[in-house]
Design a protein around this motif. Structure first.
Motif: not given
Length: 299
Positions: A234-252, A282-290
């Motif tokens: 379950d890659y949505t378990k106890n997610v603090v900063s989800n994939l969508a947020m982290q991917a958006a931050g990559n631009a910075t 899979r934006g609501e998941e953690d980055t574990t899917g990598v």
């Protein structure tokens, strides 16, 4: 009055093949602990210092193997081990391989040793030579293979560094070793990118290093949440900063690298994997899917 105190039990004699920097450190630790040590090195001159410290120097690898039941190899690579032992009689020997290799090499070498009448342990040293023999250094060695061999020689193997037995599969020691080293390599990539960002500014590297170490230490606990997500699937378990947020931050991160004149080539492979996950919805998941992408799995 008769002194009934028993004398100390004799230390296990052993043979060490290879007296490079690591082999020499190992040999000195066993010698200091009272173990009779026979050593061999392809270049005999490199064993002379150990002879002065009490080691017996064998003229050939075969003679070194014949000297003791417990044979420990710390050579350059798996090919070097095969060459060194080509003419040695391994019947009845306990071969412990401290030579760095791959999981497949460990499994193949175990079968090779067993066919020649030896018990076998493969190993992965989690230390550099100065850490050997220092109880407070944190040095330890992964071992895998014959559980009976490990239990019989556990005390001897623990003299130079701590021991961690990771299973009967001979490939597991190398696998644990390389997995940890791979994580270290990824960490170094991030560390180097961070230093590159601040390198041309009026920021003292030593002062920045303290901040960097503290931040990495604070983030290290995430390995446990990743493990929990993998085991629960379950890659949505106890997610603090989800994939969508982290991917958006990559631009910075990328824009800052560009502004500082720093290549982002250490970061972009990981970011590309994140973008692939995001494209899968899979934006609501953690980055574990990598991890799934690296394995070629599809969820």
């Amino acid at each position: 009055m008769t002194d009934n105190a028993s004398s100390p039990a004799p230390r296990t004699p052993l043979t060490l093949l290879g007296t490079g920097a690591m082999g020499t450190a190992l040999a000195r630790t066993w010698l200091a602990a009272g173990h009779p040590v026979t050593v061999w090195n392809r270049t005999p001159a490199r064993a002379e210092a150990l002879a002065a410290e009490g080691a017996t120097v064998a003229s050939s690898a075969a003679r070194a193997v014949a000297a003791n039941r417990l044979v420990i190899a710390c050579l350059l690579d798996d090919d070097s081990l095969g060459e060194a032992l080509a003419d040695a009689d391994l019947t009845g020997r306990d071969l412990v391989n401290l030579t760095t290799g791959t999981p497949a090499q460990g499994r193949t070498r175990a079968a090779w040793a067993e066919e020649r009448g030896a018990r076998f342990l493969d190993a992965g040293i989690m230390a550099v030579p100065p850490m050997i023999g220092s109880p407070d250094s944190g040095a330890y060695v992964f071992y895998s293979g014959s559980p009976e061999l490990f239990e019989e020689h556990r005390e001897t193997l623990a003299v130079p560094a701590g021991t961690a037995y990771v299973g009967a599969d001979p490939g597991f020691a190398a696998l644990h070793d390389v997995a940890l080293l791979s994580a270290m390599s990824g960490m170094f990539a991030g560390v180097f990118h961070a230093f590159a960002l601040v390198r041309r500014e009026d920021i003292a590297p030593k002062e920045f290093a303290g901040l960097l170490q503290g931040w990495l230490t604070a983030m290290a606990h995430t390995v446990h949440s990743t493990a929990d997500q993998l085991e629960s699937e379950d890659y949505t378990k106890n997610v603090v900063s989800n994939l969508a947020m982290q991917a958006a931050g990559n631009a910075t991160l990328l824009r800052t690298a560009e502004e500082q004149g720093v290549s982002a080539e250490l970061l972009t492979p990981y970011m590309a994997l994140m973008d692939r996950l995001l494209a899968q919805g899979r934006g609501e998941e953690d980055t574990t899917g990598v991890i799934d992408l690296l394995l070629g799995d599809k969820r």
